[in-house]
Motif scaffolding. Structure first.
Motif, PDB file in Angstrom:
ATOM      1  N   HIS A  81     -11.785  30.167 -34.232  1.00 19.32           N
ATOM      2  CA  HIS A  81     -10.394  30.605 -34.275  1.00 19.32           C
ATOM      3  C   HIS A  81      -9.469  29.576 -34.919  1.00 19.32           C
ATOM      4  O   HIS A  81      -8.293  29.845 -35.119  1.00 19.32           O
ATOM      5  N   LEU A  82      -9.996  28.402 -35.271  1.00 20.75           N
ATOM      6  CA  LEU A  82      -9.170  27.385 -35.910  1.00 20.75           C
ATOM      7  C   LEU A  82      -9.437  27.259 -37.407  1.00 20.75           C
ATOM      8  O   LEU A  82      -8.727  26.554 -38.105  1.00 20.75           O
ATOM      9  N   THR A  83     -10.438  27.967 -37.919  1.00 19.98           N
ATOM     10  CA  THR A  83     -10.840  27.749 -39.300  1.00 19.98           C
ATOM     11  C   THR A  83      -9.765  28.156 -40.295  1.00 19.98           C
ATOM     12  O   THR A  83      -9.697  27.612 -41.382  1.00 19.98           O
ATOM     13  N   THR A  84      -8.927  29.120 -39.949  1.00 14.81           N
ATOM     14  CA  THR A  84      -7.860  29.519 -40.856  1.00 14.81           C
ATOM     15  C   THR A  84      -6.506  28.970 -40.428  1.00 14.81           C
ATOM     16  O   THR A  84      -5.485  29.298 -41.011  1.00 14.81           O
ATOM     17  N   VAL A  85      -6.477  28.164 -39.398  1.00 12.26           N
ATOM     18  CA  VAL A  85      -5.266  27.501 -38.924  1.00 12.26           C
ATOM     19  C   VAL A  85      -4.139  28.499 -38.701  1.00 12.26           C
ATOM     20  O   VAL A  85      -3.006  28.280 -39.098  1.00 12.26           O
ATOM     21  N   THR A  86      -4.439  29.648 -38.089  1.00 16.28           N
ATOM     22  CA  THR A  86      -3.391  30.642 -37.835  1.00 16.28           C
ATOM     23  C   THR A  86      -2.586  30.329 -36.592  1.00 16.28           C
ATOM     24  O   THR A  86      -1.495  30.847 -36.419  1.00 16.28           O
ATOM     25  N   GLU A  87      -3.148  29.528 -35.680  1.00 20.03           N
ATOM     26  CA  GLU A  87      -2.433  29.267 -34.431  1.00 20.03           C
ATOM     27  C   GLU A  87      -1.095  28.569 -34.652  1.00 20.03           C
ATOM     28  O   GLU A  87      -0.073  29.015 -34.103  1.00 20.03           O
ATOM     29  N   PRO A  88      -1.022  27.493 -35.450  1.00 16.27           N
ATOM     30  CA  PRO A  88       0.295  26.889 -35.697  1.00 16.27           C
ATOM     31  C   PRO A  88       1.258  27.852 -36.374  1.00 16.27           C
ATOM     32  O   PRO A  88       2.449  27.869 -36.070  1.00 16.27           O
TER      33      PRO A  88
END
Length: 212
Positions: free
Chosen positions: A57-64
């Motif tokens: 879930h961090l590979t596309t850095v959508t959380e920030p």
């Protein structure tokens, strides 16, 4: 006589300078992420990871990016003025903005597909909040399980018509037509609470902001 301790008058200035430096770095990263492709975002994430493998879930850095959009939405007039009608939630595909058709604060008159005055105002504020993001959106219409009393007209038609009414209002409010990716009516098939399609809060419009 013991000497009085010496006060460090400039300590707060150093702390404040560190805060400003961190803030500038944060916005620089946000600027880089916003204009990057998915592959580039994965590379950026790798620069900040101490591990050779990133969680999926961090590979596309959508959380920030989701957090930044959430901050903008919570600061908008939509949520500042109509918090009771609005529920916002981030998920894997983006951010869902639920516009709830409450019993005492409805967005539509009962059984009708035309936005009332309150609904028009809420959708217009939603348009202003979403248009500036420039991101694609999907629009969903939902109902509760109470049957329609009009021959040949069911909750499927009502939810579809309400979703299209929302689409037209969003366009009138400034959302670009290219941002609209889909419009669908889902009747009572997606209740907010599993197994409780009868609840009145299921009468709602969902605007799904897609983070690509």
């Amino acid at each position: 006589m013991p000497l009085a301790p010496v006060r460090r008058q400039g300590a707060w200035k150093l702390a404040y300078a560190d805060f400003l430096t961190a803030l500038c770095a944060f916005f620089l990263v946000m600027w880089l992420i916003h204009g990057a492709s998915n592959d580039q975002r994965a590379d950026i994430a790798g620069q900040f990871s101490s591990s050779s493998k990133l969680e999926p879930h961090l590979t596309t850095v959508t959380e920030p990016e989701s957090n930044l959009i959430l901050e903008q939405l919570y600061a908008s007039s939509l949520l500042q003025q109509h918090r009771d009608n609005v529920f916002v939630q981030a998920n894997d595909g983006g951010i869902r903005v639920e516009l709830i058709d409450l019993e005492r604060m409805p967005l539509f008159n009962k059984g009708e597909a035309t936005l009332n005055d309150r609904g028009t105002l809420v959708i217009n504020l939603a348009a202003k909040a979403i248009a500036g993001l420039g991101l694609p959106v999907a629009i969903e219409g939902h109902t509760d399980s109470a049957p329609m009393l009009r021959a040949g007209y069911s909750n499927w038609e009502l939810s579809s018509d309400r979703a299209n009414a929302a689409r037209r209002a969003l366009l009138a409010g400034g959302v670009d037509a290219s941002q609209i990716r889909s419009v669908s009516g889902l009747a009572d098939t997606r209740p907010l609470e599993d197994g409780r399609a009868d609840l009145p809060q299921n009468r709602r419009l969902s605007i799904v902001i897609q983070i690509e």
